[in-house]
Design an enzyme around this catalytic site. Sequence first.
Site, PDB file in Angstrom:
ATOM      1  N   ARG A 276       1.053  -0.986  -0.156  1.00  0.00           N
ATOM      2  CA  ARG A 276      -0.287  -0.132   0.174  1.00  0.00           C
ATOM      3  C   ARG A 276       0.528   1.319   0.277  1.00  0.00           C
ATOM      4  O   ARG A 276       1.730   1.132   0.446  1.00  0.00           O
ATOM      5  CB  ARG A 276      -1.031   0.365   1.231  1.00  0.00           C
ATOM      6  CG  ARG A 276      -2.368  -0.569   1.478  1.00  0.00           C
ATOM      7  CD  ARG A 276      -3.168  -0.727  -0.208  1.00  0.00           C
ATOM      8  NE  ARG A 276      -4.189  -1.186   0.062  1.00  0.00           N
ATOM      9  CZ  ARG A 276      -4.324  -2.339  -0.359  1.00  0.00           C
ATOM     10  NH1 ARG A 276      -3.256  -2.662  -1.453  1.00  0.00           N
ATOM     11  NH2 ARG A 276      -5.317  -3.333  -0.781  1.00  0.00           N
TER      12      ARG A 276
ATOM     13  N   HIS B 165      -0.432   0.422 -10.261  1.00  0.00           N
ATOM     14  CA  HIS B 165      -1.406  -0.894  -8.609  1.00  0.00           C
ATOM     15  C   HIS B 165      -1.648  -2.214  -9.667  1.00  0.00           C
ATOM     16  O   HIS B 165      -3.211  -2.488  -9.882  1.00  0.00           O
ATOM     17  CB  HIS B 165      -2.267  -0.597  -8.441  1.00  0.00           C
ATOM     18  CG  HIS B 165      -3.291  -1.479  -6.875  1.00  0.00           C
ATOM     19  ND1 HIS B 165      -3.045  -0.592  -5.956  1.00  0.00           N
ATOM     20  CD2 HIS B 165      -3.086  -2.215  -6.921  1.00  0.00           C
ATOM     21  CE1 HIS B 165      -3.807  -0.782  -5.123  1.00  0.00           C
ATOM     22  NE2 HIS B 165      -3.203  -2.725  -5.608  1.00  0.00           N
TER      23      HIS B 165
HETATM   24  P1  NDP Z   1      -1.430 -11.798   5.045  1.00  0.00           P
HETATM   25  O1  NDP Z   1      -1.971 -11.335   5.951  1.00  0.00           O
HETATM   26  O2  NDP Z   1      -1.824 -13.210   4.579  1.00  0.00           O
HETATM   27  O3  NDP Z   1       0.049 -11.663   5.250  1.00  0.00           O
HETATM   28  C1  NDP Z   1       0.934  -9.871   6.035  1.00  0.00           C
HETATM   29  C2  NDP Z   1       2.345 -10.215   6.360  1.00  0.00           C
HETATM   30  O4  NDP Z   1       2.133  -9.022   7.478  1.00  0.00           O
HETATM   31  C3  NDP Z   1       1.600 -11.586   7.665  1.00  0.00           C
HETATM   32  O5  NDP Z   1       3.068 -12.319   7.405  1.00  0.00           O
HETATM   33  C4  NDP Z   1       2.163 -11.111   8.833  1.00  0.00           C
HETATM   34  O6  NDP Z   1       3.039 -11.635   9.859  1.00  0.00           O
HETATM   35  C5  NDP Z   1       2.935  -9.886   8.833  1.00  0.00           C
HETATM   36  N1  NDP Z   1       2.665  -8.582   9.393  1.00  0.00           N
HETATM   37  C6  NDP Z   1       1.129  -7.675   9.703  1.00  0.00           C
HETATM   38  N2  NDP Z   1       1.400  -6.923  10.787  1.00  0.00           N
HETATM   39  C7  NDP Z   1       3.178  -7.151  11.115  1.00  0.00           C
HETATM   40  C8  NDP Z   1       3.811  -6.038  11.744  1.00  0.00           C
HETATM   41  N3  NDP Z   1       3.402  -5.185  12.555  1.00  0.00           N
HETATM   42  N4  NDP Z   1       5.306  -6.863  11.480  1.00  0.00           N
HETATM   43  C9  NDP Z   1       5.675  -7.292  11.061  1.00  0.00           C
HETATM   44  N5  NDP Z   1       5.179  -8.215  10.220  1.00  0.00           N
HETATM   45  C10 NDP Z   1       3.295  -8.066  10.458  1.00  0.00           C
HETATM   46  O7  NDP Z   1      -1.838 -10.959   3.816  1.00  0.00           O
HETATM   47  P2  NDP Z   1      -1.605 -11.260   2.062  1.00  0.00           P
HETATM   48  O8  NDP Z   1       0.114 -12.250   2.298  1.00  0.00           O
HETATM   49  O9  NDP Z   1      -2.057 -11.389   1.243  1.00  0.00           O
HETATM   50  O10 NDP Z   1      -1.317 -10.007   1.516  1.00  0.00           O
HETATM   51  C11 NDP Z   1      -0.213  -8.527   2.087  1.00  0.00           C
HETATM   52  C12 NDP Z   1      -1.382  -7.159   0.852  1.00  0.00           C
HETATM   53  O11 NDP Z   1      -0.732  -7.785  -0.007  1.00  0.00           O
HETATM   54  C13 NDP Z   1      -2.007  -6.848   1.687  1.00  0.00           C
HETATM   55  O12 NDP Z   1      -2.471  -6.728   2.903  1.00  0.00           O
HETATM   56  C14 NDP Z   1      -2.756  -5.676   0.041  1.00  0.00           C
HETATM   57  O13 NDP Z   1      -1.709  -4.477   1.028  1.00  0.00           O
HETATM   58  C15 NDP Z   1      -1.815  -6.183  -1.074  1.00  0.00           C
HETATM   59  N6  NDP Z   1      -1.772  -6.425  -1.811  1.00  0.00           N
HETATM   60  C16 NDP Z   1      -1.133  -5.749  -2.896  1.00  0.00           C
HETATM   61  C17 NDP Z   1      -1.992  -6.512  -4.216  1.00  0.00           C
HETATM   62  C18 NDP Z   1      -1.501  -5.334  -5.520  1.00  0.00           C
HETATM   63  O14 NDP Z   1      -1.664  -5.645  -6.612  1.00  0.00           O
HETATM   64  N7  NDP Z   1      -0.499  -4.394  -4.836  1.00  0.00           N
HETATM   65  C19 NDP Z   1      -2.775  -7.053  -4.590  1.00  0.00           C
HETATM   66  C20 NDP Z   1      -2.882  -7.791  -3.356  1.00  0.00           C
HETATM   67  C21 NDP Z   1      -2.728  -7.465  -2.213  1.00  0.00           C
HETATM   68  P3  NDP Z   1       1.966 -12.754  11.110  1.00  0.00           P
HETATM   69  O15 NDP Z   1       2.291 -13.734   9.342  1.00  0.00           O
HETATM   70  O16 NDP Z   1       2.762 -12.719  12.227  1.00  0.00           O
HETATM   71  O17 NDP Z   1       0.451 -12.918  10.821  1.00  0.00           O
HETATM   72  C1  OXD Z   2      -5.344  -5.970  -2.654  1.00  0.00           C
HETATM   73  C2  OXD Z   2      -5.106  -5.402  -3.825  1.00  0.00           C
HETATM   74  O1  OXD Z   2      -5.452  -6.126  -1.901  1.00  0.00           O
HETATM   75  O2  OXD Z   2      -5.053  -5.636  -5.264  1.00  0.00           O
HETATM   76  O3  OXD Z   2      -6.376  -7.405  -3.475  1.00  0.00           O
HETATM   77  O4  OXD Z   2      -4.791  -4.697  -3.733  1.00  0.00           O
END
Ligand code: NDP
Ligand code: OXD
Length: 306
Positions: free
Chosen positions: A221, A269
């Site tokens: 993001r 994006h």
């Molecule tokens: P997940 O919820 O599966 O993974 C999130 C990860 O972040 C986990 O490993 C979590 O740790 C870690 N995390 C969260 N908070 C913290 C913190 N404070 N400190 C350290 N680690 C932290 O999400 P996804 O992998 O499915 O997606 C990640 C992000 O990617 C989405 O939220 C979205 O914003 C972005 N995205 C962007 C897209 C694009 O087209 N640009 C498309 C899809 C998603 P833990 O495992 O320990 O909980």
């Molecule tokens: C998502 C994205 O969060 O597209 O899936 O950014």
Amino acid sequence: MKIAFCCTGTKPEPWIEGLRAALPGAAVEVWQAGARAADHAVVWAPPQQFFDEQPQLKGVFNIGAGVDALLKLKLPPKATVVRLDDAGMSVQMAEYVCHAVIRHFREFDAYEADIRVGKWSYRKPAERSDFPIGVMGLGVLGERVARALTQFEFPVMGWSRSVKQISGVRCFASAAQFDDFLAASRVLVNLLPLTAETLNIMRLDTLSKLQPGGYVINVARGAHLVDEDLLTLLDSGHLAGAMLDVFRTEPLPPVHPFWQHPKITITPHTSARTLRDQSIAQIAGKIRSLEAGQPIAGTVDLTRGY
Ligand code: NDP
Ligand code: OXD
């Protein structure tokens, strides 16, 4: 069972058709103000009015992985909030990040520029060991990306909230190990969810801890990154470049310096798109599970924010 579809910026007809085919017997309708009460909602960036009119919802299914925008709204009190759990996004994200890393590491942008002016020249190959890559966030997408990067024999690090074990990846966890993680990384890939804890996480003091010649890949993001601090570190030479897919304001405003910056590559994006058929299949399966009282992967923890 009634399902309301309320996805801003998404053509509804193919989704409605797909959801009806996947859930025969369900009444699937595009939401309109004043519509009758639904059991479940399929949403992307809905207006607050939608939830205000639908307090009875049992399930809210987000057609993206990130729920930061959704969680800013006042949600129906009893609804289970569910995000997309991969649904074809992790392979796209692995492609995008591997492409960004390899393009930078192999200097393909410089070769392209040379070729455009008719110049046939070679650059000294860089050492892979000089390009340790740190992946912030080791969830559904981050873990897939980290594993993909190991296939190219880069040193790969990962950072998450809870402790992980991933073959070939040196894992760091929690705020206590964040500085060590940054200091061990030259390329930084961001795949964190946007929460109160991760807002502005890429800023002057944190990015300064990356190894000299650092490179930033932001695919999560825009609000994770302090734009001015990135520009400062690119100008000082501490960072060599950045590839950015997400921005604080999207579309990126025409006057924003990222458009023309010679060390920044931007994409609109698009690193991991929602794939309609896979997403419909996943959401339909989860609606059936929720109706049957079974647990669902990708359920959002509202207090944690992801
Ligand atoms: P997940 O919820 O599966 O993974 C999130 C990860 O972040 C986990 O490993 C979590 O740790 C870690 N995390 C969260 N908070 C913290 C913190 N404070 N400190 C350290 N680690 C932290 O999400 P996804 O992998 O499915 O997606 C990640 C992000 O990617 C989405 O939220 C979205 O914003 C972005 N995205 C962007 C897209 C694009 O087209 N640009 C498309 C899809 C998603 P833990 O495992 O320990 O909980
Ligand atoms: C998502 C994205 O969060 O597209 O899936 O950014």
